[in-house]
Design a protein around this motif. Sequence first.
Motif, PDB file in Angstrom:
ATOM      1  N   LEU A  57       0.827  -1.213   0.000  1.00 47.14           N
ATOM      2  CA  LEU A  57       0.000   0.000   0.000  1.00 47.14           C
ATOM      3  C   LEU A  57       0.858   1.259   0.000  1.00 47.14           C
ATOM      4  N   ARG A  58       1.898   1.267   0.818  1.00 46.11           N
ATOM      5  CA  ARG A  58       2.787   2.429   0.850  1.00 46.11           C
ATOM      6  C   ARG A  58       3.484   2.634  -0.496  1.00 46.11           C
ATOM      7  N   ASP A  59       3.979   1.539  -1.085  1.00 45.97           N
ATOM      8  CA  ASP A  59       4.644   1.633  -2.393  1.00 45.97           C
ATOM      9  C   ASP A  59       3.678   2.133  -3.463  1.00 45.97           C
ATOM     10  N   TYR A  60       2.458   1.610  -3.445  1.00 41.83           N
ATOM     11  CA  TYR A  60       1.443   2.019  -4.413  1.00 41.83           C
ATOM     12  C   TYR A  60       1.123   3.503  -4.258  1.00 41.83           C
ATOM     13  N   LEU A  61       0.995   3.946  -3.011  1.00 39.53           N
ATOM     14  CA  LEU A  61       0.720   5.354  -2.751  1.00 39.53           C
ATOM     15  C   LEU A  61       1.851   6.232  -3.291  1.00 39.53           C
ATOM     16  N   GLU A  62       3.090   5.833  -3.066  1.00 39.89           N
ATOM     17  CA  GLU A  62       4.226   6.603  -3.584  1.00 39.89           C
ATOM     18  C   GLU A  62       4.204   6.660  -5.108  1.00 39.89           C
ATOM     19  N   GLU A  63       3.861   5.540  -5.769  1.00 39.86           N
ATOM     20  CA  GLU A  63       3.759   5.525  -7.231  1.00 39.86           C
ATOM     21  C   GLU A  63       2.678   6.499  -7.716  1.00 39.86           C
ATOM     22  N   LEU A  64       1.537   6.476  -7.039  1.00 37.18           N
ATOM     23  CA  LEU A  64       0.450   7.386  -7.421  1.00 37.18           C
ATOM     24  C   LEU A  64       0.854   8.838  -7.228  1.00 37.18           C
ATOM     25  N   GLU A  65       1.493   9.129  -6.096  1.00 36.23           N
ATOM     26  CA  GLU A  65       1.898  10.511  -5.829  1.00 36.23           C
ATOM     27  C   GLU A  65       2.931  11.009  -6.834  1.00 36.23           C
ATOM     28  N   ALA A  66       3.734  10.107  -7.362  1.00 36.44           N
ATOM     29  CA  ALA A  66       4.753  10.485  -8.351  1.00 36.44           C
ATOM     30  C   ALA A  66       4.203  10.486  -9.776  1.00 36.44           C
ATOM     31  N   ASP A  72      -4.110   9.900 -11.155  1.00 39.57           N
ATOM     32  CA  ASP A  72      -3.164   9.349 -10.178  1.00 39.57           C
ATOM     33  C   ASP A  72      -3.123  10.224  -8.930  1.00 39.57           C
ATOM     34  N   LYS A  73      -3.073  11.526  -9.132  1.00 42.30           N
ATOM     35  CA  LYS A  73      -3.033  12.467  -8.000  1.00 42.30           C
ATOM     36  C   LYS A  73      -4.309  12.374  -7.169  1.00 42.30           C
ATOM     37  N   THR A  74      -5.442  12.255  -7.861  1.00 43.99           N
ATOM     38  CA  THR A  74      -6.720  12.130  -7.149  1.00 43.99           C
ATOM     39  C   THR A  74      -6.764  10.833  -6.351  1.00 43.99           C
ATOM     40  N   ASN A  75      -6.357   9.735  -6.978  1.00 41.71           N
ATOM     41  CA  ASN A  75      -6.338   8.443  -6.280  1.00 41.71           C
ATOM     42  C   ASN A  75      -5.370   8.468  -5.102  1.00 41.71           C
ATOM     43  N   ARG A  77      -4.558  11.114  -3.317  1.00 46.23           N
ATOM     44  CA  ARG A  77      -5.163  11.928  -2.268  1.00 46.23           C
ATOM     45  C   ARG A  77      -6.204  11.127  -1.490  1.00 46.23           C
ATOM     46  N   VAL A  78      -7.036  10.379  -2.223  1.00 48.55           N
ATOM     47  CA  VAL A  78      -8.076   9.567  -1.576  1.00 48.55           C
ATOM     48  C   VAL A  78      -7.441   8.487  -0.700  1.00 48.55           C
ATOM     49  N   LEU A  79      -6.430   7.810  -1.234  1.00 46.86           N
ATOM     50  CA  LEU A  79      -5.762   6.751  -0.473  1.00 46.86           C
ATOM     51  C   LEU A  79      -5.045   7.334   0.740  1.00 46.86           C
ATOM     52  N   ARG A  80      -4.372   8.463   0.587  1.00 48.04           N
ATOM     53  CA  ARG A  80      -3.676   9.116   1.710  1.00 48.04           C
ATOM     54  C   ARG A  80      -4.677   9.490   2.800  1.00 48.04           C
ATOM     55  N   GLU A  81      -5.825  10.037   2.415  1.00 47.04           N
ATOM     56  CA  GLU A  81      -6.851  10.397   3.392  1.00 47.04           C
ATOM     57  C   GLU A  81      -7.380   9.163   4.118  1.00 47.04           C
ATOM     58  N   ALA A  82      -7.609   8.081   3.379  1.00 48.89           N
ATOM     59  CA  ALA A  82      -8.098   6.842   3.999  1.00 48.89           C
ATOM     60  C   ALA A  82      -7.069   6.287   4.979  1.00 48.89           C
ATOM     61  N   LEU A  83      -5.809   6.315   4.608  1.00 51.99           N
ATOM     62  CA  LEU A  83      -4.756   5.829   5.506  1.00 51.99           C
ATOM     63  C   LEU A  83      -4.634   6.724   6.743  1.00 51.99           C
ATOM     64  N   ASP A  84      -4.771   8.022   6.566  1.00 55.27           N
ATOM     65  CA  ASP A  84      -4.720   8.938   7.708  1.00 55.27           C
ATOM     66  C   ASP A  84      -5.877   8.684   8.673  1.00 55.27           C
ATOM     67  N   ILE A  85      -7.071   8.457   8.132  1.00 57.49           N
ATOM     68  CA  ILE A  85      -8.231   8.151   8.973  1.00 57.49           C
ATOM     69  C   ILE A  85      -8.001   6.844   9.725  1.00 57.49           C
ATOM     70  N   ALA A  86      -7.501   5.833   9.024  1.00 58.09           N
ATOM     71  CA  ALA A  86      -7.235   4.545   9.668  1.00 58.09           C
ATOM     72  C   ALA A  86      -6.201   4.690  10.770  1.00 58.09           C
ATOM     73  N   LYS A  87      -5.186   5.486  10.525  1.00 55.33           N
ATOM     74  CA  LYS A  87      -4.141   5.710  11.532  1.00 55.33           C
ATOM     75  C   LYS A  87      -4.720   6.386  12.776  1.00 55.33           C
ATOM     76  N   ARG A  88      -5.530   7.434  12.556  1.00 57.28           N
ATOM     77  CA  ARG A  88      -6.145   8.128  13.691  1.00 57.28           C
ATOM     78  C   ARG A  88      -7.056   7.210  14.482  1.00 57.28           C
ATOM     79  N   ARG A  89      -7.846   6.404  13.769  1.00 54.50           N
ATOM     80  CA  ARG A  89      -8.741   5.452  14.454  1.00 54.50           C
ATOM     81  C   ARG A  89      -7.947   4.459  15.279  1.00 54.50           C
ATOM     82  N   ALA A  90      -6.858   3.963  14.707  1.00 54.89           N
ATOM     83  CA  ALA A  90      -6.029   2.981  15.412  1.00 54.89           C
ATOM     84  C   ALA A  90      -5.413   3.611  16.661  1.00 54.89           C
ATOM     85  N   LEU A  91      -4.921   4.834  16.547  1.00 50.65           N
ATOM     86  CA  LEU A  91      -4.311   5.503  17.694  1.00 50.65           C
ATOM     87  C   LEU A  91      -5.349   5.872  18.754  1.00 50.65           C
TER      88      LEU A  91
END
Length: 94
Positions: A57-66, A72-75, A77-91
């Motif tokens: 997932l991290r590698d895929y996100l880096e590919e999209l961001e590049a 790609d940029k839109t995808n 952004r969506v994936l980064r937001e989803a990962l940020d939400i998941a991180k906050r929920r986990a914490l």
Amino acid sequence: MSERPTVHRNQIAEARNVLGEVIARARFGGEPTVLINRGKEAAVIVSYEDYATLRELRDYLEELEAGERSSDKTNARVLREALDIAKRRALDSS
């Protein structure tokens, strides 16, 4: 939708004494163990499958961001937001 796995919590010294059990829970049961050091979360033992999925997932996100395409940029952004939400929920749940 599948149930969330049980998350175990152990002091590092305790986990060291039952390391085989901690690894078996992660590997065969999909149950991570949060390792606590001096009252704070220090690390997590997860299955290799879960670790590999996170790396992909991290590698895929880096590919999209590049990527050059706006989709790609839109995808990314969506994936980064989803990962940020998941991180906050986990914490928040720890």
